[in-house]
Design a protein around this motif. Structure first.
Motif, PDB file in Angstrom:
ATOM      1  N   CYS A  63     -56.215   2.689  36.641  1.00 13.94           N
ATOM      2  CA  CYS A  63     -56.050   3.928  36.175  1.00 13.94           C
ATOM      3  C   CYS A  63     -57.207   4.297  34.831  1.00 13.94           C
ATOM      4  N   LEU A  64     -58.386   4.773  35.585  1.00 15.34           N
ATOM      5  CA  LEU A  64     -59.612   4.710  34.321  1.00 15.34           C
ATOM      6  C   LEU A  64     -59.783   6.194  34.277  1.00 15.34           C
ATOM      7  N   ASN A  65     -60.032   6.413  32.756  1.00 16.29           N
ATOM      8  CA  ASN A  65     -60.611   7.793  32.403  1.00 16.29           C
ATOM      9  C   ASN A  65     -59.723   9.027  32.695  1.00 16.29           C
ATOM     10  N   THR A  66     -58.558   8.842  32.527  1.00 17.88           N
ATOM     11  CA  THR A  66     -57.638   9.628  32.876  1.00 17.88           C
ATOM     12  C   THR A  66     -56.377   9.783  31.636  1.00 17.88           C
ATOM     13  N   MET A  67     -56.020   8.766  31.099  1.00 17.29           N
ATOM     14  CA  MET A  67     -54.863   8.598  30.274  1.00 17.29           C
ATOM     15  C   MET A  67     -55.365   9.467  28.931  1.00 17.29           C
TER      16      MET A  67
ATOM     17  N   PRO B  16     -49.404  14.890  39.823  1.00 17.43           N
ATOM     18  CA  PRO B  16     -49.637  14.152  38.773  1.00 17.43           C
ATOM     19  C   PRO B  16     -48.593  12.866  38.752  1.00 17.43           C
ATOM     20  N   VAL B  17     -49.141  11.850  38.257  1.00 18.71           N
ATOM     21  CA  VAL B  17     -48.629  10.524  38.422  1.00 18.71           C
ATOM     22  C   VAL B  17     -47.152  10.641  37.765  1.00 18.71           C
ATOM     23  N   GLN B  18     -46.937  11.562  36.848  1.00 16.19           N
ATOM     24  CA  GLN B  18     -45.627  11.359  36.311  1.00 16.19           C
ATOM     25  C   GLN B  18     -44.722  12.171  37.278  1.00 16.19           C
ATOM     26  N   GLU B  19     -44.975  12.674  38.344  1.00  4.81           N
ATOM     27  CA  GLU B  19     -44.139  13.155  39.485  1.00  4.81           C
ATOM     28  C   GLU B  19     -44.419  12.254  40.688  1.00  4.81           C
TER      29      GLU B  19
ATOM     30  N   VAL C 193     -55.015   5.466  40.263  1.00  5.45           N
ATOM     31  CA  VAL C 193     -54.298   7.127  39.503  1.00  5.45           C
ATOM     32  C   VAL C 193     -55.199   7.681  38.590  1.00  5.45           C
ATOM     33  N   GLY C 194     -55.398   8.983  38.945  1.00  4.10           N
ATOM     34  CA  GLY C 194     -56.516   9.868  38.439  1.00  4.10           C
ATOM     35  C   GLY C 194     -57.647   9.571  39.323  1.00  4.10           C
ATOM     36  N   ALA C 195     -57.537   9.471  40.883  1.00  2.39           N
ATOM     37  CA  ALA C 195     -58.487   8.877  41.700  1.00  2.39           C
ATOM     38  C   ALA C 195     -59.714   9.743  41.596  1.00  2.39           C
ATOM     39  N   GLY C 196     -59.623  10.893  41.237  1.00  3.81           N
ATOM     40  CA  GLY C 196     -60.904  11.950  41.017  1.00  3.81           C
ATOM     41  C   GLY C 196     -61.714  12.158  42.498  1.00  3.81           C
ATOM     42  N   THR C 197     -62.784  11.940  42.483  1.00  3.16           N
ATOM     43  CA  THR C 197     -63.473  12.278  43.700  1.00  3.16           C
ATOM     44  C   THR C 197     -63.511  11.139  44.482  1.00  3.16           C
TER      45      THR C 197
ATOM     46  N   GLY D 224     -57.826  22.754  37.237  1.00  2.00           N
ATOM     47  CA  GLY D 224     -58.810  21.707  36.602  1.00  2.00           C
ATOM     48  C   GLY D 224     -59.853  21.061  37.368  1.00  2.00           C
ATOM     49  N   TYR D 225     -60.807  20.877  36.794  1.00  2.00           N
ATOM     50  CA  TYR D 225     -61.953  20.229  37.393  1.00  2.00           C
ATOM     51  C   TYR D 225     -62.732  21.222  38.564  1.00  2.00           C
ATOM     52  N   ALA D 226     -62.396  22.628  38.408  1.00  2.00           N
ATOM     53  CA  ALA D 226     -62.976  23.278  39.500  1.00  2.00           C
ATOM     54  C   ALA D 226     -64.386  23.380  39.424  1.00  2.00           C
TER      55      ALA D 226
ATOM     56  N   PHE E 229     -70.334  18.506  40.288  1.00  2.00           N
ATOM     57  CA  PHE E 229     -71.419  17.383  39.676  1.00  2.00           C
ATOM     58  C   PHE E 229     -70.919  16.269  39.482  1.00  2.00           C
ATOM     59  N   TYR E 230     -69.805  15.927  39.415  1.00  2.00           N
ATOM     60  CA  TYR E 230     -68.983  14.789  39.116  1.00  2.00           C
ATOM     61  C   TYR E 230     -69.997  13.291  39.662  1.00  2.00           C
ATOM     62  N   ASP E 231     -69.943  13.377  40.915  1.00  2.00           N
ATOM     63  CA  ASP E 231     -70.627  11.980  41.580  1.00  2.00           C
ATOM     64  C   ASP E 231     -71.961  12.007  41.341  1.00  2.00           C
TER      65      ASP E 231
ATOM     66  N   VAL F 122     -53.705   8.808  43.642  1.00  4.79           N
ATOM     67  CA  VAL F 122     -52.811   9.718  42.996  1.00  4.79           C
ATOM     68  C   VAL F 122     -54.123  10.803  42.416  1.00  4.79           C
ATOM     69  N   GLU F 123     -54.092  12.119  42.806  1.00  2.31           N
ATOM     70  CA  GLU F 123     -55.108  12.935  42.243  1.00  2.31           C
ATOM     71  C   GLU F 123     -54.437  14.115  42.331  1.00  2.31           C
ATOM     72  N   PRO F 124     -53.967  15.084  41.249  1.00  2.00           N
ATOM     73  CA  PRO F 124     -53.640  16.413  41.243  1.00  2.00           C
ATOM     74  C   PRO F 124     -54.487  17.551  41.369  1.00  2.00           C
ATOM     75  N   ALA F 125     -55.656  17.426  40.820  1.00  2.43           N
ATOM     76  CA  ALA F 125     -56.589  18.609  40.955  1.00  2.43           C
ATOM     77  C   ALA F 125     -57.206  18.558  42.454  1.00  2.43           C
ATOM     78  N   ALA F 126     -56.896  19.974  42.835  1.00  2.00           N
ATOM     79  CA  ALA F 126     -57.533  20.221  44.145  1.00  2.00           C
ATOM     80  C   ALA F 126     -59.050  20.170  44.413  1.00  2.00           C
TER      81      ALA F 126
ATOM     82  N   GLU G 284     -73.146   5.067  36.800  1.00  2.00           N
ATOM     83  CA  GLU G 284     -72.662   4.712  35.564  1.00  2.00           C
ATOM     84  C   GLU G 284     -71.205   4.147  35.945  1.00  2.00           C
ATOM     85  N   HIS G 285     -70.466   4.809  36.470  1.00  2.00           N
ATOM     86  CA  HIS G 285     -68.765   4.689  36.957  1.00  2.00           C
ATOM     87  C   HIS G 285     -69.006   3.512  37.763  1.00  2.00           C
ATOM     88  N   ARG G 286     -69.908   3.251  38.677  1.00  2.00           N
ATOM     89  CA  ARG G 286     -69.885   2.026  39.693  1.00  2.00           C
ATOM     90  C   ARG G 286     -70.272   1.044  38.925  1.00  2.00           C
TER      91      ARG G 286
HETATM   92  C1  LIG Z   1     -62.282  12.084  34.213  1.00  2.00           C
HETATM   93  S1  LIG Z   1     -61.448  12.030  36.039  1.00  2.00           S
HETATM   94  C2  LIG Z   1     -61.614  10.134  36.207  1.00  2.00           C
HETATM   95  C3  LIG Z   1     -61.838  10.137  37.886  1.00  2.00           C
HETATM   96  C4  LIG Z   1     -62.033   8.649  38.055  1.00  2.00           C
HETATM   97  N1  LIG Z   1     -60.711   7.703  37.673  1.00  2.00           N
HETATM   98  C5  LIG Z   1     -62.878   7.949  37.416  1.00  2.00           C
HETATM   99  O1  LIG Z   1     -63.046   7.347  36.592  1.00  2.00           O
HETATM  100  O2  LIG Z   1     -64.153   8.427  37.980  1.00  2.00           O
HETATM  101  C6  LIG Z   1     -59.610  12.226  35.595  1.00  2.00           C
HETATM  102  C7  LIG Z   1     -59.035  12.330  36.817  1.00  2.00           C
HETATM  103  O3  LIG Z   1     -57.497  12.138  36.543  1.00  2.00           O
HETATM  104  C8  LIG Z   1     -56.926  13.250  37.023  1.00  2.00           C
HETATM  105  N2  LIG Z   1     -55.694  13.617  36.542  1.00  2.00           N
HETATM  106  C9  LIG Z   1     -55.329  14.460  35.363  1.00  2.00           C
HETATM  107  N3  LIG Z   1     -54.008  14.378  35.124  1.00  2.00           N
HETATM  108  C10 LIG Z   1     -53.605  13.470  35.910  1.00  2.00           C
HETATM  109  C11 LIG Z   1     -52.085  13.185  36.057  1.00  2.00           C
HETATM  110  N4  LIG Z   1     -51.203  13.528  35.279  1.00  2.00           N
HETATM  111  N5  LIG Z   1     -51.920  12.063  37.068  1.00  2.00           N
HETATM  112  C12 LIG Z   1     -52.824  11.717  37.802  1.00  2.00           C
HETATM  113  N6  LIG Z   1     -54.307  12.146  37.580  1.00  2.00           N
HETATM  114  C13 LIG Z   1     -54.561  13.132  36.806  1.00  2.00           C
HETATM  115  C14 LIG Z   1     -57.656  14.424  37.047  1.00  2.00           C
HETATM  116  O4  LIG Z   1     -57.429  15.356  37.962  1.00  2.00           O
HETATM  117  C15 LIG Z   1     -59.138  13.974  37.190  1.00  2.00           C
HETATM  118  O5  LIG Z   1     -59.628  13.866  38.751  1.00  2.00           O
END
Ligand SMILES: C[S@@+](CC[C@H](N)C(=O)[O-])C[C@H]1O[C@@H](n2cnc3c(N)ncnc32)[C@H](O)[C@@H]1O
Length: 235
Positions: A109-113, A94-97, A42-46, A4-6, A11-13, A64-68, A19-21
């Motif tokens: 936890c932004l932009n992840t749920m 993943p945060v579940q684990e 959680v979902g720390a992204g880049t 995921g996110y490969a 391009f993310y940053d 917490v960031e599962p995507a390599a 906008e994110h900052r």
């Molecule tokens: C859209 S990005 C948002 C990154 C950052 N929070 C932001 O707002 O810029 C969503 C991130 O959540 C991560 N993610 C997806 N499922 C997740 C999970 N179950 N637990 C933790 N992180 C997860 C993704 O790998 C991705 O890096």
């Protein structure tokens, strides 16, 4: 999840950081307070927020960031800044684990749920409740309630004379399901050099449903903010 996110990580940053900052600066000024135990991102992204959190809080920040692919950018960012990176612990799952207990009094936890189906959201919120101490604060962006078919441009960014740009197309694919397609472009002198694309599945939930999920996990929703932010307290 490892794939995921490969595409997006590259391009993310460039296309989303400004906008994110702007958003996170405002939210942190209002809701961060002064954590004394630890902080969770959680979902720390880049890692756009981990460094900010670590600079603002003299405690361990759990990223917490599962995507390599996203984690690679995050870790490169940490490599450039040994201080405060020494206080940032990266959890590659993943945060579940997550399996942490009482390590933080602030969770973020932004932009992840929105990417998690209901059962995974419930497991994610339960893991967050475990990781926070009683009284700890959670600032979480809930999934959108609605999503109409639409298209919007991402901000573009010049790099070495090339222009990096992109667009997001939202498509409703089911009663509670949505697909976001990100199309990325690199152009030079107005001519296209290359394109790339990645799609993500999303899951809608009403505010009432998400509040109920928070309550089931052991949180009380105290306040809301924009966009779709819920501020909750660990009971
Ligand atoms: C859209 S990005 C948002 C990154 C950052 N929070 C932001 O707002 O810029 C969503 C991130 O959540 C991560 N993610 C997806 N499922 C997740 C999970 N179950 N637990 C933790 N992180 C997860 C993704 O790998 C991705 O890096």
């Amino acid at each position: 999840m490892s794939q995921g996110y490969a595409v997006t990580a590259e391009f993310y940053d460039l296309l989303q950081a400004v906008e994110h900052r702007r958003l996170t600066g405002r939210l942190l000024d209002r809701w961060l307070g002064a954590p004394e135990v630890g902080v969770l991102d959680v979902g720390a992204g880049t890692g756009l927020d981990v460094m900010v959190l670590a600079r603002r809080c003299p405690v361990v920040v759990h990223a917490v960031e599962p995507a390599a692919a996203m984690r690679a950018v995050l870790l490169s960012r940490l490599a450039e800044h040994p201080d405060p990176a020494a206080r940032i612990r990266v959890h590659a799952r993943p945060v579940q684990e997550l399996g942490l207990r009482g390590v933080a009094d602030f969770g973020w936890c932004l932009n992840t749920m929105a990417g998690l189906p209901a059962a995974d959201r419930a497991a994610a919120l339960a893991a967050l409740a475990d990781a926070l101490v009683p009284g700890g604060r959670l600032v979480v962006q809930r999934p959108p309630t609605e999503a109409a078919d639409s298209r919007r441009d991402l901000p573009s960014w010049p790099v070495g004379g090339d222009l990096y740009s992109g667009e997001v197309t939202t498509e409703r694919v089911g009663p509670r399901a949505v697909r976001w397609r990100f199309d990325y472009r690199v152009s030079r002198d107005g001519a296209l050099v290359r394109t790339a694309a990645e799609a993500f599945d999303g899951h809608l939930a009403t505010a009432a449903e998400f509040d109920a999920e928070l309550a089931a996990a052991g949180f009380t929703a105290d306040a809301t903010d924009d966009p779709d932010i819920v501020v909750a307290r660990r009971c």
